[in-house]
Structure formats: C-alpha cells, structure tokens
Write an enzyme that holds these catalytic residues in place. Sequence first.
Site, PDB file in Angstrom:
ATOM      1  N   HIS A  13     -46.770  57.371 -82.278  1.00 20.36           N
ATOM      2  CA  HIS A  13     -47.376  58.533 -81.623  1.00 20.36           C
ATOM      3  C   HIS A  13     -46.320  59.524 -81.113  1.00 20.36           C
ATOM      4  O   HIS A  13     -45.669  59.291 -80.089  1.00 20.36           O
ATOM      5  CB  HIS A  13     -48.266  58.038 -80.461  1.00 20.36           C
TER       6      HIS A  13
ATOM      7  N   ASN B 136     -51.216  59.649 -72.385  1.00 21.16           N
ATOM      8  CA  ASN B 136     -52.515  60.294 -72.179  1.00 21.16           C
ATOM      9  C   ASN B 136     -53.379  59.558 -71.164  1.00 21.16           C
ATOM     10  O   ASN B 136     -54.229  60.161 -70.507  1.00 21.16           O
ATOM     11  CB  ASN B 136     -53.246  60.449 -73.507  1.00 21.16           C
TER      12      ASN B 136
ATOM     13  N   GLU C 179     -44.355  57.185 -78.620  1.00 21.34           N
ATOM     14  CA  GLU C 179     -45.000  55.940 -78.167  1.00 21.34           C
ATOM     15  C   GLU C 179     -45.185  55.043 -79.388  1.00 21.34           C
ATOM     16  O   GLU C 179     -45.727  55.495 -80.399  1.00 21.34           O
ATOM     17  CB  GLU C 179     -46.381  56.246 -77.581  1.00 21.34           C
TER      18      GLU C 179
ATOM     19  N   SER D  70     -53.901  60.036 -81.286  1.00 22.70           N
ATOM     20  CA  SER D  70     -53.718  60.163 -79.831  1.00 22.70           C
ATOM     21  C   SER D  70     -54.634  59.222 -79.079  1.00 22.70           C
ATOM     22  O   SER D  70     -54.452  59.009 -77.886  1.00 22.70           O
ATOM     23  CB  SER D  70     -54.073  61.578 -79.373  1.00 22.70           C
TER      24      SER D  70
HETATM   25  P1  NAD Z   1     -54.277  69.549 -87.368  1.00 27.70           P
HETATM   26  O1  NAD Z   1     -55.703  69.920 -87.349  1.00 27.70           O
HETATM   27  O2  NAD Z   1     -53.243  70.598 -87.076  1.00 27.70           O
HETATM   28  O3  NAD Z   1     -53.913  68.936 -88.822  1.00 27.70           O
HETATM   29  C1  NAD Z   1     -54.677  67.962 -89.461  1.00 27.70           C
HETATM   30  C2  NAD Z   1     -54.395  68.043 -90.972  1.00 27.70           C
HETATM   31  O4  NAD Z   1     -55.022  66.914 -91.607  1.00 27.70           O
HETATM   32  C3  NAD Z   1     -54.972  69.300 -91.642  1.00 27.70           C
HETATM   33  O5  NAD Z   1     -53.940  69.981 -92.359  1.00 27.70           O
HETATM   34  C4  NAD Z   1     -56.027  68.751 -92.605  1.00 27.70           C
HETATM   35  O6  NAD Z   1     -56.143  69.491 -93.809  1.00 27.70           O
HETATM   36  C5  NAD Z   1     -55.467  67.355 -92.874  1.00 27.70           C
HETATM   37  N1  NAD Z   1     -56.441  66.427 -93.408  1.00 27.70           N
HETATM   38  C6  NAD Z   1     -57.764  66.309 -93.125  1.00 27.70           C
HETATM   39  N2  NAD Z   1     -58.311  65.336 -93.893  1.00 27.70           N
HETATM   40  C7  NAD Z   1     -57.327  64.835 -94.662  1.00 27.70           C
HETATM   41  C8  NAD Z   1     -57.281  63.834 -95.685  1.00 27.70           C
HETATM   42  N3  NAD Z   1     -58.369  63.160 -96.042  1.00 27.70           N
HETATM   43  N4  NAD Z   1     -56.088  63.579 -96.284  1.00 27.70           N
HETATM   44  C9  NAD Z   1     -54.983  64.274 -95.955  1.00 27.70           C
HETATM   45  N5  NAD Z   1     -54.968  65.244 -94.993  1.00 27.70           N
HETATM   46  C10 NAD Z   1     -56.123  65.516 -94.381  1.00 27.70           C
HETATM   47  O7  NAD Z   1     -54.131  68.310 -86.381  1.00 27.70           O
HETATM   48  P2  NAD Z   1     -52.828  67.828 -85.569  1.00 27.70           P
HETATM   49  O8  NAD Z   1     -52.815  68.467 -84.225  1.00 27.70           O
HETATM   50  O9  NAD Z   1     -51.642  67.934 -86.478  1.00 27.70           O
HETATM   51  O10 NAD Z   1     -53.213  66.290 -85.319  1.00 27.70           O
HETATM   52  C11 NAD Z   1     -52.996  65.304 -86.306  1.00 27.70           C
HETATM   53  C12 NAD Z   1     -52.961  63.927 -85.639  1.00 27.70           C
HETATM   54  O11 NAD Z   1     -51.931  63.893 -84.662  1.00 27.70           O
HETATM   55  C13 NAD Z   1     -54.256  63.537 -84.917  1.00 27.70           C
HETATM   56  O12 NAD Z   1     -54.487  62.163 -85.088  1.00 27.70           O
HETATM   57  C14 NAD Z   1     -53.924  63.856 -83.466  1.00 27.70           C
HETATM   58  O13 NAD Z   1     -54.642  63.088 -82.534  1.00 27.70           O
HETATM   59  C15 NAD Z   1     -52.459  63.476 -83.411  1.00 27.70           C
HETATM   60  N6  NAD Z   1     -51.680  64.095 -82.326  1.00 27.70           N
HETATM   61  C16 NAD Z   1     -51.889  65.400 -81.993  1.00 27.70           C
HETATM   62  C17 NAD Z   1     -51.137  65.978 -80.956  1.00 27.70           C
HETATM   63  C18 NAD Z   1     -51.329  67.424 -80.582  1.00 27.70           C
HETATM   64  O14 NAD Z   1     -50.869  67.834 -79.502  1.00 27.70           O
HETATM   65  N7  NAD Z   1     -51.955  68.232 -81.422  1.00 27.70           N
HETATM   66  C19 NAD Z   1     -50.164  65.218 -80.272  1.00 27.70           C
HETATM   67  C20 NAD Z   1     -49.967  63.882 -80.663  1.00 27.70           C
HETATM   68  C21 NAD Z   1     -50.739  63.332 -81.703  1.00 27.70           C
END
Ligand code: NAD
Length: 291
Positions: A140, A190, A152, A119
């Site tokens: 994204h 964002n 995006e 993000s």
């Molecule tokens: P989340 O915390 O729900 O999930 C993250 C996952 O990554 C977890 O299951 C964790 O075990 C795993 N992880 C950690 N280290 C790892 C590794 N070394 N190898 C493999 N997996 C690993 O987070 P999320 O909300 O799903 O966010 C994930 C990404 O998406 C981030 O970069 C975030 O910025 C982006 N994002 C989030 C949103 C939102 O609204 N939550 C929206 C758009 C983008």
Amino acid sequence: MDIKSVGVIGAGQMGNGIAHVMALAGYDVIVNDVSEEALNAAIDRIEKNMSRQVGKSQITEAEMAAGLGRITASLDIAAVGQTDLVIESATENEAIKNKIIEGLVPHLAENTIVTSNTSSISITRLASRTDRPEKFMGFHFMNPVPLMQLVELIRGIATDKETYESCLQVVETLGKTAASAEDFPAFIVNRILIPMINEACYTLYEGVGNVASIDNAMKLGANHPMGPLQLADFIGLDTCLAIMNVLHDGFADTKYRPCPLLTKYVAAGWLGRKAGRGFYDYRGEVPVPTR
Ligand code: NAD
C-alpha cells in the site's frame, strides 16, 4: 526471492506513480490497463514527473532515459503474469479486483508474488481468489507515490515469511520505509487518519468551530502541515466516506459511524479538490471555506 521485474495493473494516479518509482529503482516494469487512453496518459504523466525531478536535480537526464526505457505499457494481462512481482492498483472496487485476479491467475509464473495497493479491501479475502494466498499481500503506497516515504506492507492470514521479506526488500530498494500491518479494516494509516478527519467533520457539524478555525487549530495547535478538512478535500470526501464505511462495517462498532455532514457533502457531489468544491470552494483564485 530476487525481484527484477514488476507488473502494475491499473495505470491511474497511483499506478503511474508506482511504475515511476519502480523504473527509477531499476526494475523492468510492465504497466497494464483496460483503457489505452489511461496507459497513454500514465506514460505522459511519468515523463512529466521525471522531467520535474531532472529540473530539481533529483535525478539526471540519463537516469530519466534509463527509467523510461524500463517501462512497457500493455493492454495484455498475460505479460503481467510473467513478472516477479505484480502490484494490482486498479479502481477501488472489490468486484473489479476479483475479476482482474481471475484473469491474471492462469498466466502467473510459478514464483510470482501478487499484491494489491488497495486502501481498504481485505487482503485475506482478495488472496482467497488466487491460487497462492501464501504469496499474496498488501503493498500500500501513499499518494503521491514519488514523494511519500511510507509503504504499508499488509500480511493476509496466509502470507508467508519469504513473500513478506521479498516485498520488504523491494520497499528498501525504493528508498522508502515500510510499516508492517496485519490485515484488519483500513490497516494502520487510514485506521487512524480517517476517523480523525471524521471527527473534524463532527466538530464542524456540531458547530464547535467553522472550517477555518478547525483547520487552523490543528495546523497551529497540533503542528499538522495541513488542516483535517483541507486534507479531506485533498483525499476526496467520497474516499473518506468509503473508508469510514469499511471501518464501521468491518468492526461493527458505532465509534466509526460516518458523520452525517460528510455524507451530505458526498451526496451533493462536493467531493473536494477533484470536484472543485468540498469543505473549501476551489473555483475562484483562492480556496474559500464553505462553512
Ligand atoms: P484511478 O481511478 O486513478 O485509477 C484506476 C485505474 O484502474 C484506471 O486507469 C482504470 O482504467 C484502471 N482499471 C479499471 N479496471 C481495470 C481492469 N480490469 N484492468 C486493468 N486496469 C483497470 O485510481 P487510483 O487512485 O490510482 O487508485 C488505484 C488503487 O490504489 C485503489 O485500490 C486505491 O484504493 C489505491 N490507493 C489510492 C490512493 C489515493 O490516494 N488515490 C492511495 C493509496 C492507495
């Protein structure tokens, strides 16, 4: 490049949504995580969400079965490297993402495109950790992935045209719409949305309005489906603050200074819906404004 298989790294709330929409669109998907528990929960979540779609007649039972059949869960990063398109969607932490990239690069097939669902982290900086900055870009998605129309597509300084066009084609096969962005802090959505939320926090902080009046003003006065403080609670106040900090640091411009009240809510652990309390208190029957 004709993309047939997709590797998703990180099986959290975004990763499971990405695997879900990719599998329904016909791609073979490998979803990877360091946690077996997260992988099991992701498969479970995908099944539940697809069942809901069947219930609403958005997809058929057969499409659900075929979609689930295309998803493989794996703790092994090597298999991910052999897919045509990798989407890294692990925890939003640059050190973690760098470590993932470092582990992935030796396993990459020659033509694999590598992307990140970050993000806020610089695409150009992440690309520089790979052996293929020209085949790296931002992919994204918005949350929740199966429902939100936009993706995006963010070009790093080195991203080539073929990589961009291959990713654009994938977005189209998902039935979603792409917004093309250059790599500057927080990209488009964002960059605009989070300062608006931060301004709503200042409006509250300065006593111009209370939580209810600010949210009602923007719902009824600007036709927003959700008030900005309600939306902040949905996104997570820690996430909103982290993105304001990325903007503030990235542009070195005081117009992006995070509101002290937002900082205070985060310090208190009042992070929004996921914590049971943010600008609203969700612990009772109905959300109650905290100010
Ligand atoms: P989340 O915390 O729900 O999930 C993250 C996952 O990554 C977890 O299951 C964790 O075990 C795993 N992880 C950690 N280290 C790892 C590794 N070394 N190898 C493999 N997996 C690993 O987070 P999320 O909300 O799903 O966010 C994930 C990404 O998406 C981030 O970069 C975030 O910025 C982006 N994002 C989030 C949103 C939102 O609204 N939550 C929206 C758009 C983008």
